[in-house]
Structures are given as C-alpha cells and as structure tokens.
Design an enzyme around this catalytic site. Sequence first.
Site, mmCIF file in Angstrom:
data_model
loop_
_atom_site.group_PDB
_atom_site.id
_atom_site.type_symbol
_atom_site.label_atom_id
_atom_site.label_comp_id
_atom_site.label_asym_id
_atom_site.label_seq_id
_atom_site.Cartn_x
_atom_site.Cartn_y
_atom_site.Cartn_z
ATOM 1 N N GLU A 56 -19.080 106.003 -55.439
ATOM 2 C CA GLU A 56 -18.450 106.348 -54.271
ATOM 3 C C GLU A 56 -16.938 106.888 -54.730
ATOM 4 O O GLU A 56 -16.135 106.114 -55.320
ATOM 5 C CB GLU A 56 -18.381 105.382 -53.061
ATOM 6 C CG GLU A 56 -17.632 106.292 -51.888
ATOM 7 C CD GLU A 56 -17.666 105.210 -50.599
ATOM 8 O OE1 GLU A 56 -17.069 105.943 -49.564
ATOM 9 O OE2 GLU A 56 -18.301 104.232 -50.657
ATOM 10 N N CYS A 284 -18.550 105.968 -47.026
ATOM 11 C CA CYS A 284 -18.056 106.552 -45.913
ATOM 12 C C CYS A 284 -17.456 107.641 -46.337
ATOM 13 O O CYS A 284 -17.391 108.657 -45.352
ATOM 14 C CB CYS A 284 -16.618 105.835 -45.509
ATOM 15 S SG CYS A 284 -17.094 104.010 -44.636
ATOM 16 N N ASN A 405 -25.347 107.440 -44.057
ATOM 17 C CA ASN A 405 -24.933 106.497 -44.721
ATOM 18 C C ASN A 405 -25.193 105.253 -43.750
ATOM 19 O O ASN A 405 -26.244 104.444 -43.679
ATOM 20 C CB ASN A 405 -23.446 106.366 -45.392
ATOM 21 C CG ASN A 405 -22.871 105.730 -45.873
ATOM 22 O OD1 ASN A 405 -23.588 104.525 -46.549
ATOM 23 N ND2 ASN A 405 -21.814 105.057 -45.382
ATOM 24 N N GLU A 406 -24.086 104.559 -43.131
ATOM 25 C CA GLU A 406 -24.209 103.503 -42.309
ATOM 26 C C GLU A 406 -23.827 104.132 -40.813
ATOM 27 O O GLU A 406 -23.042 104.687 -40.529
ATOM 28 C CB GLU A 406 -22.923 102.607 -42.526
ATOM 29 C CG GLU A 406 -23.100 101.925 -43.763
ATOM 30 C CD GLU A 406 -21.886 100.803 -44.259
ATOM 31 O OE1 GLU A 406 -22.193 100.157 -44.913
ATOM 32 O OE2 GLU A 406 -20.609 101.463 -43.670
#
Length: 442
Positions: A56, A284, A405-406
């Site tokens: 990331e 994120c 993602n989350e």
Amino acid sequence: MSYSLSSLSVSNLWVKFVCALLLSLITARAETAVITIDASKPGPLINPRMYGIFLEEINHGVDGGLYAELVRNRAFEDSRPPEGYSFRNGRWRDEHGFDSGFSRYGYTTNGVPFWSLIQEGATKGAMYLQTTGGVTEQSAHCLRLDVQETANGRIGVANNGFFGVGITQGAKYVLSFFAKSGEDFSGGLSARLEDASAAPCSDEVRFEKPAAVWQPFRATLTATKTVPKVRLVILSSGKGTLWLDFVSLFPQITWKGRTNGLRPDIAQMIADLKPGFVRFPGGCVVEAGTVETAYDWKLTVGPLTQRQERWGPWNYRRTQGMGLFEYLQFCEDLGAEPLYVGFAGQTCIFREREHVPMDQMAWVRDNFLDIVEYANGPTASQWGRLRTAAGHPAPFGLNYVEIGNENQGPEFAERYRLIYDAMKARYPDLTYFADLSWTSRD
C-alpha cells in the site's frame, strides 16, 4: 484410634500407585526427545499461495520508497488542493468537516512544496508556481523562474528529494525534465548533485537554451562520492524567464532493469520473501476520504505525464508513477499472483464515509470489468491494446479480485452485489473476495 486391615491395605496401594506414576513421569521427562527426518520421503504439500504481501502507498512506502523516483513533487502538482475537499476554518475539509491532513507535512497551495530558490552572490530572481500551461492537461502545474541578474553568483532551483537524495560513488543517475523559455531568456541551464554546503557530489551537465515551447532534456549524472543526503540543483546561466516541468531523477540501475522501475534493494528484499501473492494497491488508499480521491486505476496507466495525480488518505499526493502496469509487472517479476483491490463505491469507514449513489455506480462497476480486460484481454481489445502499448502484449493472468477494502453496512452490500453480479457474469472463472471484517460493527 484403630484402623482396619483392609483400609490400611487400600491406602498403601494408592500411595504405591501415585509414587509409581510420579516416578514414570520424572523418568519420561528425563529422556531426550528425538525427531527423525526422512529426506527421501516428501512431506505434506503446502500451497505456494498460502502467504503473500500487502503493498500500500502509506508512509511513502511507494513514492519515496519502492518506486525509484528521487525527486519529490516532480510535476509541481503538490500545490493542488486535495480533491473533494474545501477550505474551511484554516483547513481543507470534506463536506462533513473531516480534515484532509493537507497542511501536515508542508503542503501548500501558495508556493512550490519541496523546491527552493537558489540565489547566491549578487544574483537576483524569483521562483513561482504557475497553475496552467504545463506539459499536459494532467500535469498543468509548472515552475516559473524569473532571472534578473546572474553576475557573481548562482541562481536556480533545488529539490531535496523525499528524505534527502542518497547517492553512491560511481553510480549513475538519469536526469530528465521539460523546459521552455521566454523570448527574453538568454543562456542555458546546468545541473548537478550537491550536499548541504553546496559542494559538488556529481559531475555537472549543461543544456542549451530551451525553445519557446516545451522541450525534453535528458542527461546522466555520475556520483563522485557516497552521500546519504544530497539535493538536485538546476541553475540558469542567463537572464529572462524560463519554465520547468516534470523534473525526474532515477537511478540508472533499477530492479530487473525496468524503465520507470523500482529500487533494487527494496524490491529484492520483497522478492526474497518469496510471496505467493501481492495484494495491491491498498488499504485505505483504495477508498480514500472522498469519492474524488478514491483509487481509479485508469488514472495510473499510460505515459507518466498523462497520469493524473491524486491526494491520498495518508497526507500526501500520489504521483501514480507506480501505476497499474507497474504493479502487475512487479507481481510477474516476483512470480506472485496479483490480487487487485478496487474501489466499491464506499469511502473509508474510519473517516466520514461517502457513497457513490446507486444510479451513478456504472463507472465504479466498469472499472472492475475493464481492469480484467486490461490485465488479461487480447491485444485487439480496448484495454488490452493499452497494455500492449506499454510493452506487455501477453496477458498478465489476473485471477483474484477483491471488491472493496474494509467496508461495512447495507450500503456496501448493495454496491458489492451490483459489482459482483456483473463480474461473475462476464468473468465466471475469477475468484472474488470481500473484506467483511468490520461489518459486525453496524
């Protein structure tokens, strides 16, 4: 007090039993354990995809880290306000008031972050940010240098890199940039690497007077010493006005010799882990804080000067230099399966989340459909043609796709289903993932 013979006999038997048991345990503990390995017989098979890495863009893990570019704010786009935020109460905030972190690490819209003016002796001049007229529409910002006096000194601009530019004696570094000059400009340009005291740390290269339109320049600098922190200096030898854009410095040697490649030391450390898969590009970074800053792979492919930079959730701007093509190429060079994670219409749940309206989700869905064509499609297809133009006509073999993602909540479930159904209908053989680790919080 008296005891019967039978009760005494039973008690003695229990005592003897317990003693024997303890003795056997003590004896067993005193023995040396032996493990026998028979190398002639295969052991249990372990799936090579059992473990991998998660890559990331956070804490400059890519820009300023794995990605080999040494110049920070090379395209002068770091002065752009963070997309999807507005300036309120001294901060760039989203519509809910969440701070973008724009001012945390030296970013400003009123200057040229990470660049400085060199003005020594009797020289006179000024450095400005120009927000229009750059080399491309996507790289519209550029630097303007007005030189009034060049006598008895030096005048130009310098860049300290991300955390200082580290160089190794004898190593070569490729300098490239675009420049143009006004009608009043006389003279040329020069460039070198130097330390904080302005002592030279490389040879010096000279360039002719730039034309009146954008002109590419390229040269190789050879380090004359090993220094952990130097700066790149570009100097003017004439008076007048000139402009610079997309100033880049790359080590000549990159991992696997790739153009626009990776640092050999960091990339090899990752390769030595022998990851079975690489999950990218986030994190994120995928969702970001606003819909406008969410990861859009279509902004990361094609010529570098046409890749539109974006503000990231970790308080700095992403150059997109390590774009989708470079991620897939890295996975291939590692011998690892690419696991792409795409924006699913919900921004970061740890900020003030936003949702792409369901009647506007077509572009989000199509980004998933089109990425498979880019990675795996035939050379004659729309996106396969773009991959081929980048130098990779063969498919990359993307098999794993993570939708979001989350994420959490019924809003995500609705968007996931829209994307999944479309993907499964067109690409039934791919494997799809969803991160539901936070769903229980709703």
